[in-house]
Design an enzyme around this catalytic site. Structure first.
Site, PDB file in Angstrom:
ATOM      1  N   GLU A 116       0.819  -1.213   0.000  1.00  0.00           N
ATOM      2  CA  GLU A 116       0.000   0.000   0.000  1.00  0.00           C
ATOM      3  C   GLU A 116       0.859   1.272   0.000  1.00  0.00           C
ATOM      4  O   GLU A 116       0.384   2.341   0.394  1.00  0.00           O
ATOM      5  CB  GLU A 116      -0.954   0.017   1.199  1.00  0.00           C
ATOM      6  CG  GLU A 116      -1.885  -1.172   1.327  1.00  0.00           C
ATOM      7  CD  GLU A 116      -2.939  -1.291   0.207  1.00  0.00           C
ATOM      8  OE1 GLU A 116      -2.988  -0.408  -0.677  1.00  0.00           O
ATOM      9  OE2 GLU A 116      -3.690  -2.283   0.237  1.00  0.00           O
TER      10      GLU A 116
ATOM     11  N   HIS B 151      -2.644   1.873   8.364  1.00  0.00           N
ATOM     12  CA  HIS B 151      -3.721   1.063   7.788  1.00  0.00           C
ATOM     13  C   HIS B 151      -3.853  -0.227   8.581  1.00  0.00           C
ATOM     14  O   HIS B 151      -2.861  -0.898   8.839  1.00  0.00           O
ATOM     15  CB  HIS B 151      -3.389   0.745   6.324  1.00  0.00           C
ATOM     16  CG  HIS B 151      -4.277  -0.304   5.719  1.00  0.00           C
ATOM     17  ND1 HIS B 151      -5.641  -0.160   5.629  1.00  0.00           N
ATOM     18  CD2 HIS B 151      -4.003  -1.522   5.186  1.00  0.00           C
ATOM     19  CE1 HIS B 151      -6.157  -1.239   5.065  1.00  0.00           C
ATOM     20  NE2 HIS B 151      -5.187  -2.088   4.785  1.00  0.00           N
TER      21      HIS B 151
ATOM     22  N   HIS C 144      -6.889  -3.580   9.973  1.00  0.00           N
ATOM     23  CA  HIS C 144      -8.089  -4.366   9.677  1.00  0.00           C
ATOM     24  C   HIS C 144      -8.898  -4.635  10.958  1.00  0.00           C
ATOM     25  O   HIS C 144      -8.975  -5.772  11.406  1.00  0.00           O
ATOM     26  CB  HIS C 144      -7.684  -5.718   9.055  1.00  0.00           C
ATOM     27  CG  HIS C 144      -6.936  -5.637   7.768  1.00  0.00           C
ATOM     28  ND1 HIS C 144      -6.317  -6.737   7.181  1.00  0.00           N
ATOM     29  CD2 HIS C 144      -6.710  -4.608   6.906  1.00  0.00           C
ATOM     30  CE1 HIS C 144      -5.743  -6.379   6.046  1.00  0.00           C
ATOM     31  NE2 HIS C 144      -5.958  -5.093   5.851  1.00  0.00           N
TER      32      HIS C 144
ATOM     33  N   GLU D 257     -17.392  10.729  23.469  1.00  0.00           N
ATOM     34  CA  GLU D 257     -16.202  11.492  23.086  1.00  0.00           C
ATOM     35  C   GLU D 257     -15.842  11.362  21.603  1.00  0.00           C
ATOM     36  O   GLU D 257     -14.927  12.043  21.124  1.00  0.00           O
ATOM     37  CB  GLU D 257     -15.030  11.105  23.987  1.00  0.00           C
ATOM     38  CG  GLU D 257     -15.387  11.432  25.433  1.00  0.00           C
ATOM     39  CD  GLU D 257     -14.232  11.740  26.346  1.00  0.00           C
ATOM     40  OE1 GLU D 257     -13.097  11.391  26.002  1.00  0.00           O
ATOM     41  OE2 GLU D 257     -14.482  12.322  27.410  1.00  0.00           O
TER      42      GLU D 257
ATOM     43  N   HIS E 189     -12.760  -4.235   4.221  1.00  0.00           N
ATOM     44  CA  HIS E 189     -11.298  -4.362   4.243  1.00  0.00           C
ATOM     45  C   HIS E 189     -10.688  -3.780   5.531  1.00  0.00           C
ATOM     46  O   HIS E 189     -10.011  -4.501   6.261  1.00  0.00           O
ATOM     47  CB  HIS E 189     -10.711  -3.683   2.990  1.00  0.00           C
ATOM     48  CG  HIS E 189      -9.228  -3.816   2.867  1.00  0.00           C
ATOM     49  ND1 HIS E 189      -8.579  -4.001   1.665  1.00  0.00           N
ATOM     50  CD2 HIS E 189      -8.249  -3.774   3.800  1.00  0.00           C
ATOM     51  CE1 HIS E 189      -7.274  -4.094   1.879  1.00  0.00           C
ATOM     52  NE2 HIS E 189      -7.058  -3.956   3.169  1.00  0.00           N
TER      53      HIS E 189
HETATM   54  O1  2HA Z   1      -1.705  -7.129   3.585  1.00  0.00           O
HETATM   55  O2  2HA Z   1      -3.370  -4.838   4.518  1.00  0.00           O
HETATM   56  O3  2HA Z   1      -4.168  -3.794   2.227  1.00  0.00           O
HETATM   57  C1  2HA Z   1      -1.417  -5.790   3.697  1.00  0.00           C
HETATM   58  C2  2HA Z   1      -2.681  -5.058   3.549  1.00  0.00           C
HETATM   59  C3  2HA Z   1      -3.075  -4.634   2.209  1.00  0.00           C
HETATM   60 ZN    ZN Z   2      -5.308  -4.104   4.170  1.00  0.00          ZN
END
Ligand code: 2HA
Ligand code: ZN
Length: 273
Positions: A116, A140, A142, A170, A211
């Site tokens: 990414e 980033h 998940h 909050e 995602h």
């Molecule tokens: O595996 O999260 O979006 C890495 C990630 C790709």
């Molecule tokens: Zn990801």
């Protein structure tokens, strides 16, 4: 100073480990990048080795020409970052066109930056402009409850912002601008990077349907805290929905206005209608 001893590296590793222990990073899921300050790169310059070739970023970030970033690696497991930083993370330099990068440290067993990287660098470029260079962290991950909500709520900024603002008092204080939402897209591509960075002009958090999430922050604590708050709010939303189809009471718009007045924050008017 050895790279591993630098404060920004220790903070990066600590945040990656926090993300892992919170359950945001199954297998090789998620990625982290930090825009290194000029004085920080000088602290470690003696330990950088520009011995690897320039490679394509996969997009253009002329705003970041000549800048340095610490990034997690593609295929790397967050659970290993703490004990194996030199193989799971690396320092990269962006070239003067903003189209290529090279590895200066880390990725010792031949790895390379996160898949990414285009989204990370485009988000840094947008935030650099908006925050006058103060934003340093793009993250980033998940988180499970937030992903679950992307099957339940309409995929738009308003539906997510209103729901998550209402779930915990909050939340509006922590993300008064609201949060952005993107529909399902193929990850790791320029298209999703462009779409995410456009949303980052208005928000510090962008949800990727089915995602995960991208967040930005001036510090590691700000970025992680934002992700953590949004995921906790999403967990409450999922729990409430799991028990009942309707809420008996909630935080209403007048209550949000009272909160904004008391905390002297400006809530995005778009989501107050
Ligand atoms: O595996 O999260 O979006 C890495 C990630 C790709
Ligand atoms: Zn990801």
């Amino acid at each position: 100073m050895e790279v591993l001893q630098a404060k920004f590296v220790r903070q990066f590793v600590e945040m990656a480990n926090d993300g892992y222990t919170h359950g945001y990073h199954e297998r090789n899921g998620g990625n982290l990048s930090y825009w290194i300050l000029p004085e920080e790169i000088e602290q470690v310059r003696a330990h950088l080795f520009p011995s690897r070739p320039w490679m394509d970023i996969g997009t253009e970030v002329p705003e970041l020409a000549g800048e340095y970033f610490l990034v997690s690696g593609t295929g790397c497991f967050f659970r290993h970052i703490k004990d194996d930083t030199v193989n799971t993370c690396g320092i990269i330099e962006v070239d003067l066109t903003g189209e290529k990068f090279r590895i200066l440290w880390g990725f010792e067993s031949g790895g390379r930056p996160t898949s990414e990287l285009p989204a990370h660098l485009m988000n840094h470029a947008v935030k650099k402009g908006i925050t006058n260079g103060k934003n340093r962290v793009i993250y980033h991950s998940h988180p499970v409850n937030l992903i679950a909500l992307t099957f339940l709520l309409p995929l738009n900024d308003s539906a997510f912002t209103k729901e998550l603002w209402q779930m915990m008092t909050e939340c509006p204080v922590i993300f008064p601008d609201g949060i952005g939402v993107l529909p399902w897209m193929v990850p790791g591509q320029k298209e999703i990077a462009v779409a995410t960075s456009k949303k980052m002009k208005d928000y510090n958090a962008v949800v990727w349907a089915h995602h995960g999430i991208f967040v930005s922050g001036t510090t590691f604590d700000e970025a992680f805290g934002l992700c953590h708050t949004i995921e906790k709010s999403a967990e409450i939303a999922v729990k409430v929905r799991s028990v009942s189809h309707s809420k008996l009471q909630t935080i209403t718009r007048p209550m949000l206005r009272e909160l904004a007045a008391a905390f002297k924050i400006k809530l995005a008017e778009l989501f107050m209608r």
